[in-house]
Design a protein around this motif. Sequence first.
Motif, mmCIF file in Angstrom:
data_model
loop_
_atom_site.group_PDB
_atom_site.id
_atom_site.type_symbol
_atom_site.label_atom_id
_atom_site.label_comp_id
_atom_site.label_asym_id
_atom_site.label_seq_id
_atom_site.Cartn_x
_atom_site.Cartn_y
_atom_site.Cartn_z
ATOM 1 N N LYS A 1 -23.326 8.381 23.345
ATOM 2 C CA LYS A 1 -21.744 9.566 22.458
ATOM 3 C C LYS A 1 -21.236 8.133 22.386
ATOM 4 C CE LYS A 1 -22.354 12.879 26.472
ATOM 5 N NZ LYS A 1 -21.905 13.857 27.286
ATOM 6 N N VAL A 2 -20.147 8.781 21.337
ATOM 7 C CA VAL A 2 -20.027 7.923 21.069
ATOM 8 C C VAL A 2 -18.578 6.935 21.788
ATOM 9 C CG1 VAL A 2 -17.520 7.375 19.349
ATOM 10 C CG2 VAL A 2 -19.064 8.746 18.407
ATOM 11 N N PHE A 3 -18.320 5.527 22.093
ATOM 12 C CA PHE A 3 -17.420 4.285 22.603
ATOM 13 C C PHE A 3 -16.237 5.370 22.358
ATOM 14 C CE2 PHE A 3 -16.000 1.087 24.721
ATOM 15 C CZ PHE A 3 -16.142 0.787 25.914
ATOM 16 N N LYS A 4 -15.397 5.451 23.528
ATOM 17 C CA LYS A 4 -13.725 6.111 23.332
ATOM 18 C C LYS A 4 -13.338 4.834 22.723
ATOM 19 C CE LYS A 4 -14.218 10.768 25.410
ATOM 20 N NZ LYS A 4 -14.305 11.593 24.424
ATOM 21 N N GLY A 5 -11.832 4.757 22.793
ATOM 22 C CA GLY A 5 -10.800 4.000 22.244
ATOM 23 C C GLY A 5 -10.972 3.156 21.521
ATOM 24 N N TYR A 6 -12.583 2.853 20.537
ATOM 25 C CA TYR A 6 -12.606 2.057 19.177
ATOM 26 C C TYR A 6 -11.881 2.913 18.262
ATOM 27 C CZ TYR A 6 -14.968 0.517 15.668
ATOM 28 O OH TYR A 6 -14.974 -0.395 13.735
ATOM 29 N N TYR A 7 -10.833 1.244 17.730
ATOM 30 C CA TYR A 7 -10.673 1.871 15.709
ATOM 31 C C TYR A 7 -10.779 0.779 14.845
ATOM 32 C CZ TYR A 7 -5.985 -0.275 17.413
ATOM 33 O OH TYR A 7 -5.444 -1.063 17.277
ATOM 34 N N THR B 1 -20.968 -0.766 11.122
ATOM 35 C CA THR B 1 -21.139 0.195 10.151
ATOM 36 C C THR B 1 -21.981 1.624 10.794
ATOM 37 O OG1 THR B 1 -24.149 -0.363 10.266
ATOM 38 C CG2 THR B 1 -22.665 -0.818 8.518
ATOM 39 N N THR B 2 -21.577 1.416 11.479
ATOM 40 C CA THR B 2 -21.557 2.563 12.479
ATOM 41 C C THR B 2 -20.677 2.921 13.631
ATOM 42 O OG1 THR B 2 -23.483 1.773 14.431
ATOM 43 C CG2 THR B 2 -24.462 2.766 12.830
ATOM 44 N N LYS B 3 -19.915 3.444 14.667
ATOM 45 C CA LYS B 3 -18.975 3.672 15.394
ATOM 46 C C LYS B 3 -19.710 3.181 17.629
ATOM 47 C CE LYS B 3 -16.045 7.168 14.138
ATOM 48 N NZ LYS B 3 -15.665 7.972 14.234
ATOM 49 N N PRO B 4 -19.288 2.455 17.472
ATOM 50 C CA PRO B 4 -19.451 1.872 18.874
ATOM 51 C C PRO B 4 -20.163 2.994 19.762
ATOM 52 C CG PRO B 4 -17.802 0.436 18.611
ATOM 53 C CD PRO B 4 -18.046 1.358 18.118
ATOM 54 N N LYS B 5 -21.787 2.725 20.384
ATOM 55 C CA LYS B 5 -21.857 4.014 21.180
ATOM 56 C C LYS B 5 -21.903 3.807 22.252
ATOM 57 C CE LYS B 5 -23.509 6.917 17.874
ATOM 58 N NZ LYS B 5 -24.567 7.588 17.257
ATOM 59 N N ARG B 6 -21.622 4.309 23.843
ATOM 60 C CA ARG B 6 -21.858 3.954 25.248
ATOM 61 C C ARG B 6 -23.768 3.751 25.865
ATOM 62 N NH1 ARG B 6 -18.813 3.752 29.566
ATOM 63 N NH2 ARG B 6 -16.754 4.279 28.146
ATOM 64 N N ILE B 7 -24.060 2.295 26.315
ATOM 65 C CA ILE B 7 -25.496 2.237 26.575
ATOM 66 C C ILE B 7 -24.900 2.036 28.514
ATOM 67 C CG2 ILE B 7 -27.063 0.708 26.311
ATOM 68 C CD1 ILE B 7 -26.724 2.108 24.111
ATOM 69 N N ASP B 8 -25.849 3.005 29.091
ATOM 70 C CA ASP B 8 -25.976 2.791 30.465
ATOM 71 C C ASP B 8 -25.846 1.086 30.550
ATOM 72 O OD1 ASP B 8 -26.262 3.825 33.426
ATOM 73 O OD2 ASP B 8 -27.974 2.507 32.994
ATOM 74 N N ALA B 9 -25.072 0.548 31.507
ATOM 75 C CA ALA B 9 -24.860 -0.727 31.767
ATOM 76 C C ALA B 9 -25.931 -1.401 32.606
ATOM 77 C CB ALA B 9 -24.024 -0.943 32.963
ATOM 78 N N LYS B 10 -26.878 -1.200 33.615
ATOM 79 C CA LYS B 10 -27.960 -1.256 33.813
ATOM 80 C C LYS B 10 -28.936 -1.779 33.016
ATOM 81 C CE LYS B 10 -26.812 0.334 38.416
ATOM 82 N NZ LYS B 10 -27.540 1.426 39.674
ATOM 83 N N GLU C 1 -36.554 0.841 22.214
ATOM 84 C CA GLU C 1 -36.319 1.663 23.075
ATOM 85 C C GLU C 1 -34.922 1.461 22.523
ATOM 86 O OE1 GLU C 1 -35.853 1.932 27.804
ATOM 87 O OE2 GLU C 1 -37.845 0.741 26.940
ATOM 88 N N LEU C 2 -34.249 0.666 22.366
ATOM 89 C CA LEU C 2 -32.852 -0.019 22.417
ATOM 90 C C LEU C 2 -32.041 1.604 21.111
ATOM 91 C CD1 LEU C 2 -29.832 -0.502 23.885
ATOM 92 C CD2 LEU C 2 -30.537 -2.692 21.889
ATOM 93 N N ASN C 3 -32.953 1.466 19.974
ATOM 94 C CA ASN C 3 -32.523 2.234 19.077
ATOM 95 C C ASN C 3 -32.449 3.471 19.180
ATOM 96 O OD1 ASN C 3 -31.925 2.190 16.016
ATOM 97 N ND2 ASN C 3 -34.454 2.330 15.968
ATOM 98 N N LYS C 4 -33.390 4.311 19.528
ATOM 99 C CA LYS C 4 -33.626 5.236 20.577
ATOM 100 C C LYS C 4 -32.827 6.125 20.921
ATOM 101 C CE LYS C 4 -36.990 8.774 21.777
ATOM 102 N NZ LYS C 4 -36.490 9.555 23.050
ATOM 103 N N SER C 5 -32.111 4.842 22.372
ATOM 104 C CA SER C 5 -31.402 5.496 23.571
ATOM 105 C C SER C 5 -29.930 5.401 21.946
ATOM 106 C CB SER C 5 -31.492 4.852 24.286
ATOM 107 O OG SER C 5 -31.165 3.394 23.899
ATOM 108 N N PHE C 6 -29.698 4.464 21.409
ATOM 109 C CA PHE C 6 -28.898 4.335 20.640
ATOM 110 C C PHE C 6 -28.340 5.703 20.131
ATOM 111 C CE2 PHE C 6 -26.974 3.415 16.728
ATOM 112 C CZ PHE C 6 -25.724 3.015 17.190
ATOM 113 N N ASN C 7 -29.627 5.995 19.137
ATOM 114 C CA ASN C 7 -29.227 7.038 18.641
ATOM 115 C C ASN C 7 -28.497 8.436 19.332
ATOM 116 O OD1 ASN C 7 -30.220 6.006 16.198
ATOM 117 N ND2 ASN C 7 -31.858 6.305 16.346
ATOM 118 N N ASP C 8 -29.107 8.983 20.390
ATOM 119 C CA ASP C 8 -28.657 9.594 21.532
ATOM 120 C C ASP C 8 -27.512 9.111 21.499
ATOM 121 O OD1 ASP C 8 -31.225 10.518 20.667
ATOM 122 O OD2 ASP C 8 -32.473 10.317 22.091
#
Length: 129
Positions: free
Chosen positions: A106-112, A30-39, A97-104
Amino acid sequence: MALVLIRGENNSKILNAIADVERHANLNLTTKPKRIDAKYADKIVENILKAPLRTKSNVATAFRIKEDTATAIVQIKKIHPPAHIVVISNDYEDYKELNKSFNDAKVFKGYYSGKKQSTQMKDYKANNE
């Protein structure tokens, strides 16, 4: 609606895992994948599993799906994606906390999306007027 977190070695494996979630697990993003810090993603998964991870990730992404958490878990268990996929419900402490960082994030590039965007039938017949 659940949040899906994917951890992996590189962007290519993450993109393949997202495609597997759509195609083979039949889940609807329902949303585009977003980049999350790996650590940060590793820390969340360790908290959920209540155990240290054997391998750390280099790349992570998160996205929302239309299906509920239980359905998503059952469907994802049926596939063998090239990355670690975790379905996170709002029952977990780290969800807010994940939901908040998800909203902020950036979109994960390369996905379609490989799924059809339109539900309307197309007429491919030649116009013989």
